[in-house]
Design an enzyme around this catalytic site. Sequence first.
Site, PDB file in Angstrom:
ATOM      1  N   ILE A 269       2.429   6.015  -3.881  1.00 45.62           N
ATOM      2  CA  ILE A 269       2.494   5.823  -5.357  1.00 45.62           C
ATOM      3  C   ILE A 269       0.482   4.910  -5.734  1.00 45.62           C
ATOM      4  O   ILE A 269       0.031   5.191  -6.040  1.00 45.62           O
ATOM      5  CB  ILE A 269       3.641   5.058  -5.934  1.00 45.62           C
ATOM      6  CG1 ILE A 269       3.486   5.521  -7.969  1.00 45.62           C
ATOM      7  CG2 ILE A 269       3.541   3.422  -5.810  1.00 45.62           C
ATOM      8  CD1 ILE A 269       3.217   6.951  -8.051  1.00 45.62           C
ATOM      9  N   ALA A 270       0.852   3.895  -5.251  1.00 38.57           N
ATOM     10  CA  ALA A 270      -0.876   2.508  -4.665  1.00 38.57           C
ATOM     11  C   ALA A 270      -1.612   4.151  -4.917  1.00 38.57           C
ATOM     12  O   ALA A 270      -2.519   3.945  -5.384  1.00 38.57           O
ATOM     13  CB  ALA A 270      -0.654   1.438  -4.390  1.00 38.57           C
TER      14      ALA A 270
ATOM     15  N   THR B 142       6.021  12.225 -14.060  1.00 38.54           N
ATOM     16  CA  THR B 142       5.347  11.549 -13.577  1.00 38.54           C
ATOM     17  C   THR B 142       4.359  13.126 -13.833  1.00 38.54           C
ATOM     18  O   THR B 142       3.970  13.696 -12.637  1.00 38.54           O
ATOM     19  CB  THR B 142       5.519  12.125 -11.722  1.00 38.54           C
ATOM     20  OG1 THR B 142       6.408  12.828 -12.121  1.00 38.54           O
ATOM     21  CG2 THR B 142       7.287  10.521 -11.858  1.00 38.54           C
TER      22      THR B 142
ATOM     23  N   CYS C 288       0.911  -1.284   0.310  1.00 41.12           N
ATOM     24  CA  CYS C 288      -0.060   0.218  -0.186  1.00 41.12           C
ATOM     25  C   CYS C 288       1.138   0.961   0.298  1.00 41.12           C
ATOM     26  O   CYS C 288       0.779   2.451   1.123  1.00 41.12           O
ATOM     27  CB  CYS C 288      -1.109   0.047   1.671  1.00 41.12           C
ATOM     28  SG  CYS C 288      -2.136  -1.505   1.378  1.00 41.12           S
TER      29      CYS C 288
ATOM     30  N   LYS D 142       7.854  -0.306 -10.763  1.00 37.67           N
ATOM     31  CA  LYS D 142       9.172  -0.427 -11.270  1.00 37.67           C
ATOM     32  C   LYS D 142      10.304  -0.444  -9.934  1.00 37.67           C
ATOM     33  O   LYS D 142       9.948   0.098  -9.224  1.00 37.67           O
ATOM     34  CB  LYS D 142       9.810   0.509 -12.224  1.00 37.67           C
ATOM     35  CG  LYS D 142       8.978   2.028 -12.209  1.00 37.67           C
ATOM     36  CD  LYS D 142       8.572   1.963 -10.750  1.00 37.67           C
ATOM     37  CE  LYS D 142      10.708   3.114 -10.118  1.00 37.67           C
ATOM     38  NZ  LYS D 142      10.601   4.200  -8.697  1.00 37.67           N
TER      39      LYS D 142
END
Length: 339
Positions: free
Chosen positions: A19-20, A258, A16, A100
């Site tokens: 970024i998730a 991003t 978690c 990544k």
Amino acid sequence: MNEHAGPPLRLGLIGCSPIARRRMLPAIGLVDTVRLSGVAAREVERAKEIAAELGTVASGYEEILERDDVDAVYISLPNGLHCEWAGNALRAGKHVLCEKPLATTREDALELTELAARNGLVLRENFSFEHHSQHTKVRQLLAEGRFGTPRTFTASFCIPPLPPDDTRYNAALGGGALLDIGVYPLRAAQLFLGPDLTVAGATLRVDERLSVDLAGQVLLVSADSVFATLEFGIQHSYGSRYSLWGSSASVTLDRAFTPPPSRLPVLRIDEQDHAEEIVLPPSDQFRNSLEAFVGAATGPVADNDVERPWRDAAVATAGLIDEIRKRAVCVGVRDEGES
């Protein structure tokens, strides 16, 4: 595995991370061909908290891989845990979308990709920026000869220092700027210059107390003798950009890796006596990456012709990481504040 016209892909989250939560979970809510089946975290209470927010089920890592209502997993763990849990998921018969880098060494990346191929499973490394339409446009212009013969490629991705307890300062968990940030410029060089890249030189600034790299620069040479200069770090002001310079023009893109989904990208093209800016439509790269993964995972079989380039790219990226570590001149500092 599901047919495209069948039920949604049932996806479990392993990890978690920020970024998730910031990018992948909102993307899942926008894609009607995928359904969130559960959330797994190292701390079960943390998983329960997030699962309650999302209206789904909480579990541990092992448990989510044993569930029959999970077809695939999205792995968003510290870098040093990617290989272990991607391998566990593949052995459990689950498709894998992994943040990544897929692995911290070429040997591990090769083992994972061969495992996925043998089991007929989709394994994708989530370099979401590759799915943004701004890079598609640059590649199109490059193919059309808009910049002439490519001569040099430069790319930078740097972010400010992180909180002291951030896992990216933890060497045992695969911390460091190269694995977390440097892989973006590396992958961009692969995207525009091809897979056959040689590391001609590298430097890393290493925190001697933490044994992690805080910043670095890399010089690559492509098979066509194009030079690539890359820089990255976790001790800078924010920057995310690249420039491709050819014999007749150059193109520059800011916020390359991003961009928020609402951003209107601007390609700046410079010639000797002319400059122009091309404004592109916004694109949600996480949604695009997820849709591509779901499309591959819900087909009747994992198409090797489709999946092989993704697997090969992951292995090539990991190979560059190995070579950079081997060749890098390391400059030691005691902590980030002294650098």
